[in-house]
Design a protein around this motif. Sequence first.
Motif, short mmCIF file in Angstrom:
data_model
loop_
_atom_site.label_atom_id
_atom_site.label_comp_id
_atom_site.label_asym_id
_atom_site.label_seq_id
_atom_site.Cartn_x
_atom_site.Cartn_y
_atom_site.Cartn_z
N GLY A 291 -9.13 -0.42 13.80
CA GLY A 291 -9.70 0.75 13.16
C GLY A 291 -9.75 0.66 11.66
O GLY A 291 -9.21 -0.27 11.04
N THR A 292 -10.38 1.66 11.07
CA THR A 292 -10.61 1.67 9.62
C THR A 292 -9.83 2.78 8.92
O THR A 292 -9.92 2.90 7.71
CB THR A 292 -12.11 1.86 9.34
N LYS B 134 -3.36 6.79 2.94
CA LYS B 134 -4.00 5.67 2.27
C LYS B 134 -3.22 4.38 2.54
O LYS B 134 -2.00 4.35 2.42
CB LYS B 134 -4.07 5.90 0.75
N GLU B 135 -3.94 3.37 2.92
CA GLU B 135 -3.32 2.09 3.24
C GLU B 135 -2.49 1.59 2.07
O GLU B 135 -2.91 1.62 0.91
CB GLU B 135 -4.39 1.07 3.59
N GLY B 136 -1.28 1.11 2.35
CA GLY B 136 -0.39 0.56 1.34
C GLY B 136 0.51 1.56 0.66
O GLY B 136 1.46 1.17 -0.01
N LEU C 129 -3.41 -0.39 8.56
CA LEU C 129 -4.51 -0.32 9.50
C LEU C 129 -4.11 -1.00 10.79
O LEU C 129 -3.32 -1.95 10.79
CB LEU C 129 -5.76 -1.01 8.93
N GLY C 130 -4.66 -0.53 11.89
CA GLY C 130 -4.41 -1.18 13.16
C GLY C 130 -5.18 -2.49 13.23
O GLY C 130 -6.35 -2.56 12.90
N THR C 131 -4.50 -3.54 13.64
CA THR C 131 -5.14 -4.84 13.84
C THR C 131 -4.70 -5.38 15.18
O THR C 131 -3.69 -4.96 15.74
CB THR C 131 -4.78 -5.84 12.74
#
Length: 817
Positions: A459-460, A594-596, A615-617
């Motif tokens: 996902g984003t 927010k990522e990070g 983020l999901g990976t």
Amino acid sequence: MKMKKKLLAALLASALAAGMLPTSACAVSSAYTSSNATLISFTDSAVTADGKYSGYEIEGTDVSITAAGTYVFSGDCDDGSITVKKGVTGVTLVLNGLTLTNADSAAITLNKTAEAALIAAAGSENTVADTAGANDENAAVKVKSGASLSLSGTGTLTACGNVKNGIKGASDAVITVDEMTLNIEAADDGLSCDDELTIKGGRVNITAGGDAVKASPDTDDTENPDTTSLGSVTISGGTITLEAAEDGIQADGDLTISGGTFAVTANGGHTTTISDEDASCKGLKAGRTLTVSGGTFTVDSADDALHANDVTVSGGTLTLASGDDAVHADNDLVIGVQGSSSTSNPKISITASCEGLEGTTVSVYSGDIDVVASDDGVNAANSELGEHSDKFAINIAGGDLYIDAGSDGLDSNNDISITGGRVEVYGADAMMDAAIDYDGTFTLSGGTLFGAGMEPGAGTQAYIAVGETSPSGGKGGHGGMGGGVNGGQGMTPPNDAGGTAGTANGNPPTPPANADGSTTPPSGDQNGQQSGARPEKPSNEGGQQGGKPTNRESALGIEKGSVITVQDADGRTLYTATALGSMSSVIFSSSDIKEGETYTVLVDGASVGTATAKLGTSSSSSGSLVPDQNGGQPGSGQQGGVSGFQDVGQNDWFASAVRYVTGKSLMNGESTTAFAPNENMSRAMLATVLYRMSGETAEADSSFRDVSSSAYYAAAVNWASSEGIVNGTGADVFSPNASITREQLAAMLYRYAGEPSVSADLSAYTDTVDISPYASKAVEWCVAKGILSGESATRLAPQDTATRAECAAMLQRFAAL
């Protein structure tokens, strides 16, 4: 024939509009005189008629209408009838204070291809009925093949079907209800029509011993099967109260509802136990599509509240209580309108259900949906497709979805996708159940999500995870015994660090290592014990009856009523929720994350952990605060296959179980590169596994004639037999190579645990009669402790064979007690 029938119906409607025939608006007694209608009066002994139209015949107390016209009926007759002859159209039947019973047939009959409008005159009370001796038409009002009947007026009609049906339309018949008050009491179906049944308005009150409203072509008739009727029900208005012993509304074709107010009770409601497994006691049911775009509904059903091949609920207000699924689609279930931003339309409140929303694919686009479910809240599954299919999916793009589930909150046997909306989801905080569970990929690209369990795999939109979460990848969901301890809330399997077997933690002793990877039982002093001892009997504390373990004690201190808050680094509150029960993890995502960046989760105002948004990976690691048995984060195993086995993927539901049993040398692979997870487990194999788990040794001699002293499992079988863990399949036969069944596996684990006292309710399963008497207590114990679950919500499958993967999962759960 159907085209001709509908054309005639249109002509009839035009005639009504043009004033050629009386409408219900002028259907008062004073409006009908001998100059504009024919007045027909019944008594018990005779019928009198006078007026404009002469298209009638009288024989005793039976009246036949032979030509078009307006005929007004009144009076009281214990044994009479009104019949519109075959092919006669343009007929208006006005009931103005009529009580008519027929002793051996229907009180009112439209013969084949006839057409009539039946009007209840304003302020009038009318009753038509058959009697217990009737044996012909089996209905109070009968509409024969190809005929058309419209019911209207501002008066009241009561139809009593004392033998079978209230009002019945045969093949290719059309029945329409508008405006009148229609009361039906029927021994079987209330208002039924094989082809097309339409309700546009009025007040419809039905009490039925079968289905209340029904459209079901008689395709099973071996002499004249109905292959042309649509079996459709269309409702656009009215106030409809239905009380049925079977389905509230059943349409073998399509059921389409755009308006109306509904109160539907099927077989006494959701608290009723259905004794006949073949009975259908659903609220609203369709064979093809069920579409709800408006209306207000209160449905209380012993079976599914809404059920069809495909279900779409795009509008309306629905309050549903079900003894099974609240809304069930065999294929596609769609809630809301694609592209809509509404969080209030439709409004669905599921107050009681086994599973709330279930379909092969479940899509939520808009609306306000509250779900209370004893099992899964939203479930993507279909037993006919098996346990795993790429068709299974939960897609949430909008709306406001709140889930309180006794098992998994969101449970997909393949994928989950969240791109919008607001989702707050609670599930069981147990070994195999969680708020979020999936077997394929969880993609998070929008919306607001608060829950627990398995993290997104792609996902984003960034998310945070604090506590004992599970990494991306499925646990097997409805795979019966499928899933390991890392499924659901992601409990880390126990290891032996700092503990020994026989202590209160119940962990098995460290088995002797077989460095060469051989399948022979461990060697050692044959006259003494190796390290460790048989574990203590597991207690029944924390066990839940009925096949589901109760919530665990949360490592985060979250319990029912706890206030959970998510804050950013500046202390700004992003989300607040009140927990419905224990939660061992918190997963949160919104456009604010927010990522990070780092975020804090607080429970009742105290911080219980921080997490960096990510983020999901596909290779995402778990957010667990606890390392896995390999000392790293869960999900950090060897790429390309667990423990070097090419047939065990990192995301397979049994991956953690295989890692555990092979890491403990309890089970070995069929080869150095293959674990063979789908192969059956033999009785000898399981005896060997338990022998290794115990750390005990025994002589190889055996009392079973089919167990050679030179067999690799001989000592294990001898030990298990002497300990009372295994019994033979015959007088002196063990059947070592026979595949072990689920109940046999349960029995061996139960005996190994010391046969602890337990009581569990297995009433949810319909196949408990298949459990052998010797295994009944063992199965109860394994279900209560979460070691064994059903192959489905209603099937325990005690006689099914167990695969190596399933055995590994059960052993892992057993060791975690």
